[in-house]
Write a protein that holds these residues in place. Structure first.
Motif, PDB file in Angstrom:
ATOM      1  N   ASN A 169       0.823  -1.209   0.000  1.00 59.56           N
ATOM      2  CA  ASN A 169       0.000   0.000   0.000  1.00 59.56           C
ATOM      3  C   ASN A 169       0.858   1.260   0.000  1.00 59.56           C
ATOM      4  O   ASN A 169       0.548   2.228  -0.697  1.00 59.56           O
ATOM      5  N   ALA A 170       1.923   1.264   0.785  1.00 58.81           N
ATOM      6  CA  ALA A 170       2.806   2.425   0.821  1.00 58.81           C
ATOM      7  C   ALA A 170       3.469   2.639  -0.532  1.00 58.81           C
ATOM      8  O   ALA A 170       3.582   3.778  -1.014  1.00 58.81           O
ATOM      9  N   ARG A 171       3.898   1.570  -1.167  1.00 63.48           N
ATOM     10  CA  ARG A 171       4.516   1.666  -2.495  1.00 63.48           C
ATOM     11  C   ARG A 171       3.516   2.201  -3.512  1.00 63.48           C
ATOM     12  O   ARG A 171       3.838   3.070  -4.326  1.00 63.48           O
ATOM     13  N   GLN A 172       2.280   1.704  -3.464  1.00 63.98           N
ATOM     14  CA  GLN A 172       1.248   2.157  -4.398  1.00 63.98           C
ATOM     15  C   GLN A 172       0.896   3.621  -4.146  1.00 63.98           C
ATOM     16  O   GLN A 172       0.718   4.390  -5.094  1.00 63.98           O
ATOM     17  N   ASP A 173       0.781   4.028  -2.884  1.00 68.97           N
ATOM     18  CA  ASP A 173       0.509   5.433  -2.568  1.00 68.97           C
ATOM     19  C   ASP A 173       1.611   6.347  -3.084  1.00 68.97           C
ATOM     20  O   ASP A 173       1.349   7.430  -3.611  1.00 68.97           O
ATOM     21  N   LEU A 174       2.845   5.909  -2.940  1.00 67.42           N
ATOM     22  CA  LEU A 174       3.970   6.703  -3.429  1.00 67.42           C
ATOM     23  C   LEU A 174       3.904   6.861  -4.936  1.00 67.42           C
ATOM     24  O   LEU A 174       4.087   7.963  -5.463  1.00 67.42           O
ATOM     25  N   ARG A 175       3.605   5.794  -5.652  1.00 68.53           N
ATOM     26  CA  ARG A 175       3.500   5.873  -7.115  1.00 68.53           C
ATOM     27  C   ARG A 175       2.335   6.777  -7.524  1.00 68.53           C
ATOM     28  O   ARG A 175       2.441   7.543  -8.484  1.00 68.53           O
ATOM     29  N   ASN A 176       1.208   6.696  -6.795  1.00 64.70           N
ATOM     30  CA  ASN A 176       0.055   7.541  -7.122  1.00 64.70           C
ATOM     31  C   ASN A 176       0.355   9.011  -6.877  1.00 64.70           C
ATOM     32  O   ASN A 176      -0.051   9.875  -7.647  1.00 64.70           O
ATOM     33  N   GLU A 177       1.064   9.316  -5.794  1.00 70.23           N
ATOM     34  CA  GLU A 177       1.372  10.702  -5.463  1.00 70.23           C
ATOM     35  C   GLU A 177       2.407  11.303  -6.407  1.00 70.23           C
ATOM     36  O   GLU A 177       2.366  12.498  -6.689  1.00 70.23           O
ATOM     37  N   LEU A 178       3.341  10.495  -6.899  1.00 73.30           N
ATOM     38  CA  LEU A 178       4.372  11.018  -7.784  1.00 73.30           C
ATOM     39  C   LEU A 178       3.835  11.316  -9.170  1.00 73.30           C
ATOM     40  O   LEU A 178       4.368  12.176  -9.860  1.00 73.30           O
ATOM     41  N   GLY A 179       2.812  10.611  -9.592  1.00 73.31           N
ATOM     42  CA  GLY A 179       2.201  10.899 -10.882  1.00 73.31           C
ATOM     43  C   GLY A 179       2.677   9.978 -11.981  1.00 73.31           C
ATOM     44  O   GLY A 179       3.535   9.115 -11.784  1.00 73.31           O
ATOM     45  N   PRO A 180       2.149  10.195 -13.186  1.00 66.84           N
ATOM     46  CA  PRO A 180       2.445   9.284 -14.299  1.00 66.84           C
ATOM     47  C   PRO A 180       3.890   9.372 -14.804  1.00 66.84           C
ATOM     48  O   PRO A 180       4.386   8.425 -15.399  1.00 66.84           O
ATOM     49  N   GLU A 181       4.570  10.481 -14.572  1.00 69.80           N
ATOM     50  CA  GLU A 181       5.944  10.592 -15.073  1.00 69.80           C
ATOM     51  C   GLU A 181       6.913   9.681 -14.311  1.00 69.80           C
ATOM     52  O   GLU A 181       8.003   9.404 -14.768  1.00 69.80           O
ATOM     53  N   PHE A 182       6.506   9.207 -13.137  1.00 70.24           N
ATOM     54  CA  PHE A 182       7.329   8.283 -12.360  1.00 70.24           C
ATOM     55  C   PHE A 182       6.724   6.881 -12.341  1.00 70.24           C
ATOM     56  O   PHE A 182       6.905   6.130 -11.400  1.00 70.24           O
ATOM     57  N   GLU A 183       6.012   6.540 -13.417  1.00 71.27           N
ATOM     58  CA  GLU A 183       5.340   5.238 -13.503  1.00 71.27           C
ATOM     59  C   GLU A 183       6.330   4.077 -13.428  1.00 71.27           C
ATOM     60  O   GLU A 183       6.063   3.056 -12.832  1.00 71.27           O
ATOM     61  N   ASP A 184       7.501   4.255 -14.040  1.00 72.09           N
ATOM     62  CA  ASP A 184       8.479   3.166 -14.089  1.00 72.09           C
ATOM     63  C   ASP A 184       9.511   3.255 -12.965  1.00 72.09           C
ATOM     64  O   ASP A 184      10.565   2.639 -13.044  1.00 72.09           O
ATOM     65  N   LEU A 185       9.195   3.985 -11.909  1.00 73.99           N
ATOM     66  CA  LEU A 185      10.110   4.132 -10.779  1.00 73.99           C
ATOM     67  C   LEU A 185      10.263   2.802 -10.054  1.00 73.99           C
ATOM     68  O   LEU A 185       9.290   2.158  -9.696  1.00 73.99           O
ATOM     69  N   ASP A 186      11.512   2.396  -9.873  1.00 75.15           N
ATOM     70  CA  ASP A 186      11.801   1.182  -9.115  1.00 75.15           C
ATOM     71  C   ASP A 186      12.359   1.619  -7.766  1.00 75.15           C
ATOM     72  O   ASP A 186      13.390   2.286  -7.707  1.00 75.15           O
ATOM     73  N   LEU A 187      11.679   1.257  -6.689  1.00 79.51           N
ATOM     74  CA  LEU A 187      12.096   1.710  -5.360  1.00 79.51           C
ATOM     75  C   LEU A 187      13.442   1.126  -4.945  1.00 79.51           C
ATOM     76  O   LEU A 187      14.132   1.692  -4.112  1.00 79.51           O
ATOM     77  N   ALA A 188      13.840   0.015  -5.542  1.00 82.36           N
ATOM     78  CA  ALA A 188      15.155  -0.561  -5.233  1.00 82.36           C
ATOM     79  C   ALA A 188      16.270   0.362  -5.705  1.00 82.36           C
ATOM     80  O   ALA A 188      17.366   0.347  -5.148  1.00 82.36           O
ATOM     81  N   ASP A 189      15.999   1.191  -6.719  1.00 86.83           N
ATOM     82  CA  ASP A 189      17.010   2.143  -7.191  1.00 86.83           C
ATOM     83  C   ASP A 189      17.266   3.256  -6.182  1.00 86.83           C
ATOM     84  O   ASP A 189      18.269   3.948  -6.284  1.00 86.83           O
ATOM     85  N   LEU A 190      16.365   3.443  -5.225  1.00 89.43           N
ATOM     86  CA  LEU A 190      16.545   4.484  -4.220  1.00 89.43           C
ATOM     87  C   LEU A 190      17.415   4.028  -3.058  1.00 89.43           C
ATOM     88  O   LEU A 190      17.781   4.836  -2.216  1.00 89.43           O
ATOM     89  N   ASN A 191      17.755   2.748  -3.020  1.00 89.36           N
ATOM     90  CA  ASN A 191      18.685   2.247  -2.023  1.00 89.36           C
ATOM     91  C   ASN A 191      20.029   2.927  -2.268  1.00 89.36           C
ATOM     92  O   ASN A 191      20.502   2.974  -3.396  1.00 89.36           O
ATOM     93  N   PRO A 192      20.663   3.507  -1.242  1.00 93.48           N
ATOM     94  CA  PRO A 192      21.903   4.258  -1.469  1.00 93.48           C
ATOM     95  C   PRO A 192      22.995   3.455  -2.166  1.00 93.48           C
ATOM     96  O   PRO A 192      23.688   3.971  -3.030  1.00 93.48           O
ATOM     97  N   LYS A 193      23.153   2.184  -1.829  1.00 91.12           N
ATOM     98  CA  LYS A 193      24.187   1.378  -2.484  1.00 91.12           C
ATOM     99  C   LYS A 193      23.894   1.227  -3.973  1.00 91.12           C
ATOM    100  O   LYS A 193      24.780   1.364  -4.807  1.00 91.12           O
ATOM    101  N   THR A 194      22.647   0.936  -4.296  1.00 91.98           N
ATOM    102  CA  THR A 194      22.266   0.770  -5.689  1.00 91.98           C
ATOM    103  C   THR A 194      22.382   2.084  -6.441  1.00 91.98           C
ATOM    104  O   THR A 194      22.857   2.119  -7.573  1.00 91.98           O
ATOM    105  N   PHE A 195      21.988   3.174  -5.816  1.00 91.43           N
ATOM    106  CA  PHE A 195      22.050   4.487  -6.446  1.00 91.43           C
ATOM    107  C   PHE A 195      23.483   4.858  -6.787  1.00 91.43           C
ATOM    108  O   PHE A 195      23.787   5.285  -7.890  1.00 91.43           O
ATOM    109  N   VAL A 196      24.391   4.676  -5.823  1.00 97.54           N
ATOM    110  CA  VAL A 196      25.797   5.021  -6.053  1.00 97.54           C
ATOM    111  C   VAL A 196      26.376   4.136  -7.136  1.00 97.54           C
ATOM    112  O   VAL A 196      27.055   4.607  -8.044  1.00 97.54           O
ATOM    113  N   ARG A 197      26.120   2.827  -7.055  1.00 96.63           N
ATOM    114  CA  ARG A 197      26.668   1.905  -8.045  1.00 96.63           C
ATOM    115  C   ARG A 197      26.149   2.220  -9.435  1.00 96.63           C
ATOM    116  O   ARG A 197      26.888   2.203 -10.406  1.00 96.63           O
ATOM    117  N   LYS A 198      24.876   2.531  -9.529  1.00 99.63           N
ATOM    118  CA  LYS A 198      24.268   2.730 -10.836  1.00 99.63           C
ATOM    119  C   LYS A 198      24.590   4.092 -11.425  1.00 99.63           C
ATOM    120  O   LYS A 198      24.947   4.198 -12.589  1.00 99.63           O
TER     121      LYS A 198
END
Length: 134
Positions: free
Chosen positions: A46-75
């Motif tokens: 539910n929290a993930r779905q609420d976040l996607r709904n609040e961010l809007g359609p431009e963040f439809e393909d947002l992967d929350l795993a990419d927000l992990n600091p290790k993944t963000f730095v590596r990527k």
């Protein structure tokens, strides 16, 4: 196998559960633990779905795993994104084609006692020690 647990570990956990809760209360404890896990999973979905709904359609393909600091730095900072990885492979391939890997390697330069600039040490002789250099 199951949450990265081996068969002997699962058997030990079941035995520990029987000892702690007893054979009568163990099914109730397991059911309440399963219910708790389902509630946590539903809450996170539910929290993930609420976040996607609040961010809007431009963040439809947002992967929350990419927000992990290790993944963000590596990527993003270390260049492990797909586009950069493909570009790096392409550049390395072009460089390997351009470079002649069979070209002869130049001989190493000889320095020191071998070219006559300093005397060679005798057997058992120690090199000079400079106390100011250390």
């Amino acid at each position: 196998m199951f949450f990265d647990l081996s068969l002997p570990e699962i058997v030990v956990l079941l035995g520990l559960g029987i000892v702690l809760f007893g054979p009568d209360k163990l099914p109730q404890a397991a059911a309440s633990a399963a219910k708790f896990l389902r509630q946590v999973r539903a809450f996170s979905d539910n929290a993930r779905q609420d976040l996607r709904n609040e961010l809007g359609p431009e963040f439809e393909d947002l992967d929350l795993a990419d927000l992990n600091p290790k993944t963000f730095v590596r990527k993003n900072l270390l260049g492990e994104g797909e586009e950069l990885r493909d570009l790096r492979k392409e550049i390395n391939g072009a460089l390997n084609e351009a470079a002649d890997l069979n070209a002869p390697v130049p001989a190493p330069r000889v320095t020191g006692a071998a070219n006559g600039s300093a005397p060679a040490l005798g057997a058992g002789e120690q090199p000079p020690y400079d106390a100011d250099a250390t």
